[in-house]
Design an enzyme around this catalytic site. Sequence first.
Site, short mmCIF file in Angstrom:
data_model
loop_
_atom_site.label_atom_id
_atom_site.label_comp_id
_atom_site.label_asym_id
_atom_site.label_seq_id
_atom_site.Cartn_x
_atom_site.Cartn_y
_atom_site.Cartn_z
N SER A 76 -6.66 -2.74 1.73
CA SER A 76 -5.98 -2.03 0.64
C SER A 76 -6.04 -0.53 0.91
O SER A 76 -7.12 0.01 1.18
CB SER A 76 -6.70 -2.37 -0.67
OG SER A 76 -6.04 -1.78 -1.75
N ALA A 77 -4.88 0.14 0.81
CA ALA A 77 -4.82 1.56 1.20
C ALA A 77 -5.72 2.45 0.34
O ALA A 77 -6.33 3.40 0.85
CB ALA A 77 -3.37 2.04 1.12
N HIS A 78 -5.82 2.13 -0.96
CA HIS A 78 -6.51 3.10 -1.83
C HIS A 78 -8.03 3.09 -1.70
O HIS A 78 -8.73 3.86 -2.35
CB HIS A 78 -6.08 2.92 -3.30
CG HIS A 78 -6.69 1.75 -4.02
ND1 HIS A 78 -7.68 1.89 -4.96
CD2 HIS A 78 -6.44 0.42 -3.95
CE1 HIS A 78 -7.99 0.71 -5.46
NE2 HIS A 78 -7.26 -0.21 -4.85
N CYS A 95 -13.37 -2.50 -10.44
CA CYS A 95 -12.07 -3.17 -10.43
C CYS A 95 -11.97 -4.12 -11.62
O CYS A 95 -10.91 -4.58 -11.95
CB CYS A 95 -11.88 -3.99 -9.16
SG CYS A 95 -12.63 -3.26 -7.77
N THR A 136 11.99 -5.11 -2.06
CA THR A 136 12.24 -3.91 -1.27
C THR A 136 10.92 -3.27 -0.88
O THR A 136 10.03 -3.09 -1.71
CB THR A 136 13.09 -2.92 -2.09
OG1 THR A 136 14.32 -3.57 -2.41
CG2 THR A 136 13.35 -1.65 -1.32
N1 PLP Z 1 -11.52 -7.12 -2.87
C1 PLP Z 1 -12.51 -6.23 -2.95
C2 PLP Z 1 -13.77 -6.47 -2.17
C3 PLP Z 1 -12.37 -5.09 -3.72
O1 PLP Z 1 -13.38 -4.20 -3.78
C4 PLP Z 1 -11.17 -4.89 -4.46
C5 PLP Z 1 -11.02 -3.75 -5.36
O2 PLP Z 1 -11.95 -3.05 -5.65
C6 PLP Z 1 -10.15 -5.84 -4.33
C7 PLP Z 1 -10.36 -6.94 -3.54
C8 PLP Z 1 -8.83 -5.66 -5.03
O3 PLP Z 1 -8.11 -4.65 -4.37
P1 PLP Z 1 -6.80 -3.97 -4.95
O4 PLP Z 1 -7.26 -2.90 -5.87
O5 PLP Z 1 -6.11 -3.41 -3.75
O6 PLP Z 1 -5.99 -5.02 -5.61
#
Ligand code: PLP
Length: 376
Positions: free
Chosen positions: A200-202, A326, A241
């Site tokens: 994941s880019a962020h 998250c 897209t």
């Molecule tokens: N997997 C892990 C280990 C994470 O730490 C996170 C987000 O913190 C994710 C998946 C979900 O990523 P996203 O925010 O790109 O959906």
Amino acid sequence: MTSIYLDHNATTPVIDDVLAAMLPYFTVHFGNASSKTHAYGWIAEQAVETAQIQVANLIGAQKEEIIFTSGSTESINLAIKGLAAVYGSKKNHIITSATEHLAVLNSLSKLSKNGFVITILPVDRVGQIDLQQLKSAFTEKTLMVCIMHANNETGTINPIKEIGKIAHENNALFFCDATQAAGKVNIDVVEDNIDMLCISAHKMYGPKGVGALYIRNMQPKIILASLIDGGGHQNDLRSGTLNVPGIVGLGKACEIALTATWDDGILISRLRTVLEQRLTLLPNVFINGDIRNRLYNTTNICFKNKSAADIIKALKNVAVSNGSACSSANAAASHVLVAMGLTESEAQSSIRFSFGKSNTMQEVELIVEMMTKLYA
Ligand code: PLP
């Protein structure tokens, strides 16, 4: 206003070089990567291909094996549900661990309502699974193993290569959530026996809302059912897209990570070591996670007998996380720490500090000062 940011596992800022790479794709090169009849489209398509190469280089894959998504949550859903839809009638057993991200656990929980059998392996006090237990969990119906590379809350790194080998010896595929590890740990999907992997880019100084899924293209070639149907983009695996500026940002972030990992690791782990050495001098303070095998930027510290509210108050203007950011909509004790054997109250008193490129020793000193005051 928060002045010290120590929550890089939740998200990172976009760094200047990444932003600079993205900007032209919002304005001058705004074309649709699927437009085949003019230069606007060709330039966008070329940028997407470059990003595929940059992502592939970071993880030792081929560019054809990379598809872009909105982030790891989507990649995880596609890997798990997409595989289950194709192979589920023959193989309906999946193995995972108790400390996975909720995107994995909740996707699997949904499959379990549709006839899948899910084995959730327990972890020990430092968050590691037992490989013998993994070996004995397979049946002839085991479709895949879903184990993360590094844990988002404690930084504990799993023995990925061995897990992949065990999965293959048992005719199962290995899906690895490398959201936190990518850019911090060397990854080689071939050497590490990984069949699918998400990033994941962020989490690596790129933009939010864009990620990638690696899907092995040979021996065995993996077939997934799409979750999002439409115009057949990305080999009909993920229609819609393409988010060209975001994809360019992800690619650039991967390119930078490939060269920066080593230096970042040395500088950042020094900060973490000092923080841990100083804070563990306080009474009843201990570290959660595998201190021999951890992401260099993460520490999860339990301040036993102090409430989460008191700690957060003491750490005024410091951005840290209590549990998984998250899933911060969820105020319950972290499922990761509870799975590691902490009591609910110990889990509630645990704080994750996750460092990044811009943190300083002065910030570490300030935090030690704030926490020492709480114990005065
Ligand atoms: N997997 C892990 C280990 C994470 O730490 C996170 C987000 O913190 C994710 C998946 C979900 O990523 P996203 O925010 O790109 O959906």
